[in-house]
Design a protein around this motif. Sequence first.
Motif, PDB file in Angstrom:
ATOM      1  N   VAL A   9       0.846  -1.195   0.000  1.00  0.00           N
ATOM      2  CA  VAL A   9       0.000   0.000   0.000  1.00  0.00           C
ATOM      3  C   VAL A   9       0.883   1.248   0.000  1.00  0.00           C
ATOM      4  O   VAL A   9       0.635   2.204  -0.737  1.00  0.00           O
ATOM      5  CB  VAL A   9      -0.956  -0.010   1.220  1.00  0.00           C
ATOM      6  N   VAL A  10       1.920   1.228   0.807  1.00  0.00           N
ATOM      7  CA  VAL A  10       2.838   2.363   0.877  1.00  0.00           C
ATOM      8  C   VAL A  10       3.574   2.521  -0.451  1.00  0.00           C
ATOM      9  O   VAL A  10       3.745   3.635  -0.954  1.00  0.00           O
ATOM     10  CB  VAL A  10       3.831   2.195   2.049  1.00  0.00           C
ATOM     11  N   ALA A  11       3.989   1.407  -1.057  1.00  0.00           N
ATOM     12  CA  ALA A  11       4.687   1.474  -2.344  1.00  0.00           C
ATOM     13  C   ALA A  11       3.797   2.090  -3.416  1.00  0.00           C
ATOM     14  O   ALA A  11       4.256   2.908  -4.225  1.00  0.00           O
ATOM     15  CB  ALA A  11       5.150   0.085  -2.771  1.00  0.00           C
ATOM     16  N   ALA A  12       2.519   1.737  -3.418  1.00  0.00           N
ATOM     17  CA  ALA A  12       1.584   2.322  -4.394  1.00  0.00           C
ATOM     18  C   ALA A  12       1.420   3.815  -4.153  1.00  0.00           C
ATOM     19  O   ALA A  12       1.353   4.615  -5.104  1.00  0.00           O
ATOM     20  CB  ALA A  12       0.235   1.614  -4.322  1.00  0.00           C
ATOM     21  N   HIS A  13       1.365   4.199  -2.894  1.00  0.00           N
ATOM     22  CA  HIS A  13       1.266   5.615  -2.516  1.00  0.00           C
ATOM     23  C   HIS A  13       2.488   6.386  -3.039  1.00  0.00           C
ATOM     24  O   HIS A  13       2.351   7.443  -3.674  1.00  0.00           O
ATOM     25  CB  HIS A  13       1.167   5.693  -0.991  1.00  0.00           C
ATOM     26  N   ILE A  14       3.666   5.836  -2.812  1.00  0.00           N
ATOM     27  CA  ILE A  14       4.894   6.500  -3.255  1.00  0.00           C
ATOM     28  C   ILE A  14       4.945   6.578  -4.776  1.00  0.00           C
ATOM     29  O   ILE A  14       5.354   7.599  -5.348  1.00  0.00           O
ATOM     30  CB  ILE A  14       6.131   5.787  -2.675  1.00  0.00           C
ATOM     31  N   THR A  15       4.490   5.529  -5.445  1.00  0.00           N
ATOM     32  CA  THR A  15       4.457   5.549  -6.912  1.00  0.00           C
ATOM     33  C   THR A  15       3.552   6.663  -7.422  1.00  0.00           C
ATOM     34  O   THR A  15       3.901   7.391  -8.360  1.00  0.00           O
ATOM     35  CB  THR A  15       3.983   4.183  -7.458  1.00  0.00           C
ATOM     36  N   THR A  16       2.390   6.818  -6.793  1.00  0.00           N
ATOM     37  CA  THR A  16       1.469   7.890  -7.188  1.00  0.00           C
ATOM     38  C   THR A  16       2.110   9.257  -6.994  1.00  0.00           C
ATOM     39  O   THR A  16       2.086  10.111  -7.892  1.00  0.00           O
ATOM     40  CB  THR A  16       0.160   7.801  -6.375  1.00  0.00           C
ATOM     41  N   LEU A  17       2.701   9.460  -5.833  1.00  0.00           N
ATOM     42  CA  LEU A  17       3.244  10.787  -5.528  1.00  0.00           C
ATOM     43  C   LEU A  17       4.502  11.100  -6.334  1.00  0.00           C
ATOM     44  O   LEU A  17       4.675  12.233  -6.780  1.00  0.00           O
ATOM     45  CB  LEU A  17       3.492  10.925  -4.021  1.00  0.00           C
ATOM     46  N   THR A  18       5.370  10.120  -6.559  1.00  0.00           N
ATOM     47  CA  THR A  18       6.533  10.398  -7.403  1.00  0.00           C
ATOM     48  C   THR A  18       6.101  10.609  -8.854  1.00  0.00           C
ATOM     49  O   THR A  18       6.784  11.308  -9.612  1.00  0.00           O
ATOM     50  CB  THR A  18       7.608   9.295  -7.298  1.00  0.00           C
ATOM     51  N   GLY A  19       4.946  10.051  -9.232  1.00  0.00           N
ATOM     52  CA  GLY A  19       4.380  10.347 -10.552  1.00  0.00           C
ATOM     53  C   GLY A  19       4.003  11.816 -10.678  1.00  0.00           C
ATOM     54  O   GLY A  19       4.221  12.436 -11.733  1.00  0.00           O
ATOM     55  N   HIS A  20       3.442  12.383  -9.588  1.00  0.00           N
ATOM     56  CA  HIS A  20       3.152  13.825  -9.589  1.00  0.00           C
ATOM     57  C   HIS A  20       4.437  14.625  -9.786  1.00  0.00           C
ATOM     58  O   HIS A  20       4.486  15.568 -10.585  1.00  0.00           O
ATOM     59  CB  HIS A  20       2.529  14.263  -8.258  1.00  0.00           C
ATOM     60  N   LEU A  21       5.454  14.245  -9.021  1.00  0.00           N
ATOM     61  CA  LEU A  21       6.731  14.953  -9.129  1.00  0.00           C
ATOM     62  C   LEU A  21       7.309  14.845 -10.536  1.00  0.00           C
ATOM     63  O   LEU A  21       7.808  15.827 -11.091  1.00  0.00           O
ATOM     64  CB  LEU A  21       7.729  14.394  -8.112  1.00  0.00           C
ATOM     65  N   ALA A  22       7.233  13.647 -11.125  1.00  0.00           N
ATOM     66  CA  ALA A  22       7.779  13.450 -12.473  1.00  0.00           C
ATOM     67  C   ALA A  22       7.052  14.335 -13.480  1.00  0.00           C
ATOM     68  O   ALA A  22       7.674  14.882 -14.407  1.00  0.00           O
ATOM     69  CB  ALA A  22       7.670  11.977 -12.874  1.00  0.00           C
ATOM     70  N   ARG A  23       5.743  14.497 -13.296  1.00  0.00           N
ATOM     71  CA  ARG A  23       4.976  15.359 -14.209  1.00  0.00           C
ATOM     72  C   ARG A  23       5.464  16.802 -14.119  1.00  0.00           C
ATOM     73  O   ARG A  23       5.675  17.468 -15.133  1.00  0.00           O
ATOM     74  CB  ARG A  23       3.489  15.280 -13.867  1.00  0.00           C
ATOM     75  N   ILE A  24       5.634  17.287 -12.889  1.00  0.00           N
ATOM     76  CA  ILE A  24       6.102  18.665 -12.707  1.00  0.00           C
ATOM     77  C   ILE A  24       7.504  18.825 -13.305  1.00  0.00           C
ATOM     78  O   ILE A  24       7.793  19.802 -14.007  1.00  0.00           O
ATOM     79  CB  ILE A  24       6.108  19.048 -11.212  1.00  0.00           C
ATOM     80  N   ILE A  25       8.373  17.875 -13.032  1.00  0.00           N
ATOM     81  CA  ILE A  25       9.748  17.956 -13.524  1.00  0.00           C
ATOM     82  C   ILE A  25       9.781  17.888 -15.048  1.00  0.00           C
ATOM     83  O   ILE A  25      10.515  18.651 -15.700  1.00  0.00           O
ATOM     84  CB  ILE A  25      10.614  16.862 -12.871  1.00  0.00           C
ATOM     85  N   ALA A  26       8.968  17.008 -15.636  1.00  0.00           N
ATOM     86  CA  ALA A  26       8.917  16.924 -17.107  1.00  0.00           C
ATOM     87  C   ALA A  26       8.451  18.243 -17.705  1.00  0.00           C
ATOM     88  O   ALA A  26       8.990  18.699 -18.729  1.00  0.00           O
ATOM     89  CB  ALA A  26       7.996  15.782 -17.538  1.00  0.00           C
TER      90      ALA A  26
END
Length: 198
Positions: free
Chosen positions: A118-135
Motif C-alpha cells: 500500500v505504501v509502495a503504491a502511494h509512493i508511486t502515485t506521488l513520485t508520478g506527480h513529481l515526475a509530471r512537474i519535472i517533465a
Amino acid sequence: MAPQPLTPDRILEATEEVLRRHGPAKATVVDVARALGVSHGSVYRHFPSKTALREAVTARWLDQSHAELADVAAESGPAPERLTRWLTALFTFKRRKAGCDPELFATYVALTGEHSEVVAAHITTLTGHLARIIADGVAAGDFSVDDPATAARAVWDATVRFHDPAHAADWSSPSITPAFTAVCALALRGLGFAPPRD
C-alpha cells in the motif's frame, strides 16, 4: 428512521475510531462491528479479513493527500514554483495529520509498516506527480535532467525528512521550516534551476 446502509466507507470510518481508541495491537473486527451495531460477519462481507480491513484503512489515509497534490501537479505555471508548492502541500498535510490526531497518526505509522504494498503504491502515485512537474520544467527549459522519473524519485528521497512519519518528531521543531526551505532550494538547484539574480 431507517438505519444507514453498511458501506465500505462507514466501516472504514468506524475502524478509524476503533483504532484511535484501542490502537492497532488491540483493535479487532469485533470492535469495529460493535461500533457499527452489526455482526462481525457483516464487516467481513465487505472486507474478507482483518488484514484487508487494515490495508484499506491505510490506503484511505494515504489517499487523502493524493487529490490535493494531484491538483498542484496539474496546475499551469512555472515548474519550479509548482514543485515548491507541491512539496509544501505534502509537508503541511503530513504535519497537520501528526499534530491534530496524534493517536491515529501513530496507528497509521504502525499500519504503514505492515502494508508495504500500500505504501509502495502511494509512493508511486506521488513520485508520478513529481515526475509530471519535472517533465514540464524540462520542456519549459527550467530544469535540465535526462529522466524526470529518476529525478522525481531523487527529490522524494531528498525530502524524506519532511514527509516520512519516522521523522514526525522533528516536524514541530523551530528549525524545521528553514531546513525545509533549504532542502527545496537544493532540490531545485539539483534539477538545474538557476533562479534569476536580483
